[in-house]
Scaffold this motif. Structure first.
Motif, short mmCIF file in Angstrom:
data_model
loop_
_atom_site.label_atom_id
_atom_site.label_comp_id
_atom_site.label_asym_id
_atom_site.label_seq_id
_atom_site.Cartn_x
_atom_site.Cartn_y
_atom_site.Cartn_z
N GLU A 36 7.12 -41.01 -57.51
CA GLU A 36 8.42 -41.60 -57.78
C GLU A 36 9.49 -40.50 -57.74
O GLU A 36 9.41 -39.50 -58.46
CB GLU A 36 8.42 -42.24 -59.17
N GLN A 196 12.96 -49.67 -55.12
CA GLN A 196 12.29 -50.33 -56.24
C GLN A 196 11.47 -49.31 -57.02
O GLN A 196 10.41 -48.88 -56.55
CB GLN A 196 11.39 -51.46 -55.73
N THR A 199 7.56 -48.91 -57.10
CA THR A 199 7.04 -49.59 -55.90
C THR A 199 7.39 -48.84 -54.63
O THR A 199 6.53 -48.52 -53.82
CB THR A 199 7.59 -51.04 -55.82
N ARG A 217 5.55 -46.03 -50.26
CA ARG A 217 4.86 -46.67 -51.37
C ARG A 217 4.63 -45.67 -52.50
O ARG A 217 3.95 -44.66 -52.33
CB ARG A 217 3.52 -47.25 -50.90
#
Length: 483
Positions: A36, A196, A199, A217
């Motif tokens: 992330e 997102q 995600t 991803r």
């Protein structure tokens, strides 16, 4: 009998329906796993995942190779100066943001003015490194920069990935949270929809080319590594420590490692009189087991330091070895004893560095024969012992690392300061590189800061991926991946 066969058929169909087959690969579309990102606001990005995404969404003014001093124009057509005081940047014509608005010289001037007034990762490149007296836009495609002293490092600073332009809409709204959720750049890819968290998101190529789409991803790096190995993911942009040893066997020629703009140091404060003797600092340098850090708490995401300048910032290879980068416990203990050094030593850890600082302290304690313990940074007042510092320079200029280390230690040696000034004013990148190495050697003799480790990135990929290229700041170049 017939009813039994029908029942068996129904059971088989149901079982097959419950099995999840790997998603079929789509031509021109690649799937990539990443961590992330900390943010997608380019001026405040410091992590590898964030740079991967923003490096695809923005095109910098130029790329700069610190090892050779080579400048490769990107969004800029040229970056020139006749006196190294006044610099002119000519932009390529026709540049546009993903929202359709034009990228002009004023886009850069307004963006840089805003960054300089913030406390973002790229702010120091403008306020501490570039230190321009004036930045203007004489016309739509020209940026004029006037410095307060001659400097040949401007091309390296302008190649900083955090100095890319922002569109007029966010410069007016200051909605940084909304912009980080749906960033609008000037690069080869645009973000399709919002990012997102947890995600990921989809990058779509702006102009013709392959891949025309990259499905990013977010997930666990161990699972992503295994998914690439099993053919369920095309690319994993990091390799966790527990898969490091298996990487060569699992992927043969389908893996790569590259240097990151990241390094760890042990910095001695100038006011701590116990460490005023350079031989004491050298003893600590020889007592630091860098391999134990790289293989232990740093989980194979770093290499033992071999110089003060990390490879991503270094002007070519060193001509000699770095003696203070060598682990020699016997010599360290002997040197400390000769200096008459006694008593326990606190080593202060900056936030986020606690684990590797504890390993460093334990190793130093064993090698030196004195009590060394890791502690959090003191809340007020000067530190009475060395501190671990992790640098993440914002540009490929060696001046950033050397200057930041000197500031952290309060190191003001006239010879070192003079070498830095001479390197910055040098007429060619080659001359500057030699002078930065001279300054580095002076700092290695005095050791206000001990080099410990330098960061590196890993990636593995499946058979559909080829032409993998990396750079220290952007990491993997998604725009050039073949599929």
């Amino acid at each position: 009998m017939r009813s039994r066969l029908l029942l068996l058929f129904a059971v088989v169909v149901t079982a097959l329906a419950g099995c999840s087959a790997p998603e079929p690969a789509r031509p021109g579309v690649l799937t990539a796993g990443l961590a992330e990102p900390g943010t997608l606001l380019p001026a405040d990005v410091e992590d590898q995942a964030g740079r991967l995404v923003t490096g695809a969404l923005w095109t910098p003014l130029a790329d700069y190779d610190a090892a050779t001093g080579t400048l490769t124009p990107r969004a800029a057509e040229s970056i020139t100066s006749e006196d190294r005081m006044t610099w002119t940047v000519r932009l390529r014509t026709g540049g546009r943001f993903h929202d359709g608005t034009p990228v002009t010289a004023k886009s850069y001037v307004d963006t840089w003015q805003l960054i300089a007034g913030r406390q973002w990762a790229a702010t120091s490149v403008l306020t501490k490194s570039l230190r321009a007296k004036e930045i203007t836009a004489p016309d739509e495609n020209t940026i004029r920069i006037v410095l307060d002293r001659p400097s040949g490092q401007v091309p390296a600073w302008l190649a900083a990935p955090g100095l890319v332009p922002l569109p007029r809409s966010v410069l007016a709204s200051h909605d940084w949270t909304g912009f980080a959720r749906h960033p609008v750049g000037n690069g080869p890819f645009r973000l399709d929809g919002d990012w997102q968290p947890g995600t990921g998101g989809t990058l779509r190529r702006v102009a013709a080319g392959r891949p025309d789409e990259v499905d990013l991803r977010v997930g666990d790096p161990v699972e992503q590594y295994d998914a690439v190995k099993d053919g369920e993911l095309d690319l994993a942009t990091s390799v966790p420590g527990e898969r490091h040893d298996a990487m060569h066997a699992d992927f043969a020629d389908r893996h790569t490692t590259w240097d990151l703009p990241q390094a760890g140091y042990l910095v001695f404060p100038a006011g701590a009189t116990r460490f005023a003797d350079a031989s004491v600092r050298h003893a600590f340098a020889l007592g630091a087991d860098r391999s134990a850090l790289a293989d232990g708490p740093l989980a194979h995401q770093a290499d033992p330091a071999k110089a003060l300048l990390p490879p991503a910032e270094a002007p070519g290879a060193r001509t000699g070895t770095c003696r203070p980068c060598t682990f020699d416990a016997a010599a360290a203990k002997s040197l400390l004893g000769q200096a008459g050094f006694t008593g326990d030593v606190p080593v202060y850890a900056e936030p986020g560095a606690g684990e590797w600082t504890r390993t460093l302290a334990a190793g130093l304690s064993g090698a030196l024969g004195v009590g060394v313990t890791a502690r959090p940074q003191p809340s007020g007042g000067p530190a009475d012992g060395p501190s671990t510092v992790e640098l993440k320079p914002g540009s490929p200029s060696p001046a950033d690392v050397l200057g930041e280390l000197a500031a952290a230690a309060g190191y003001t040696d006239p010879g070192f300061t003079g070498d830095l000034a001479a390197a910055e004013a040098a007429g060619t990148p080659q001359e500057a590189g030699q002078l930065y190495r001279v300054a580095e050697n002076q700092a290695l003799r005095d050791l206000p800061a001990i080099p410990l480790w330098t960061g590196h990135g890993h990636a593995v990929w499946g058979p559909r991926v080829h032409d993998v290229r990396t750079t220290p700041f952007a990491g993997l170049d998604l725009a050039r991946l073949g599929s």
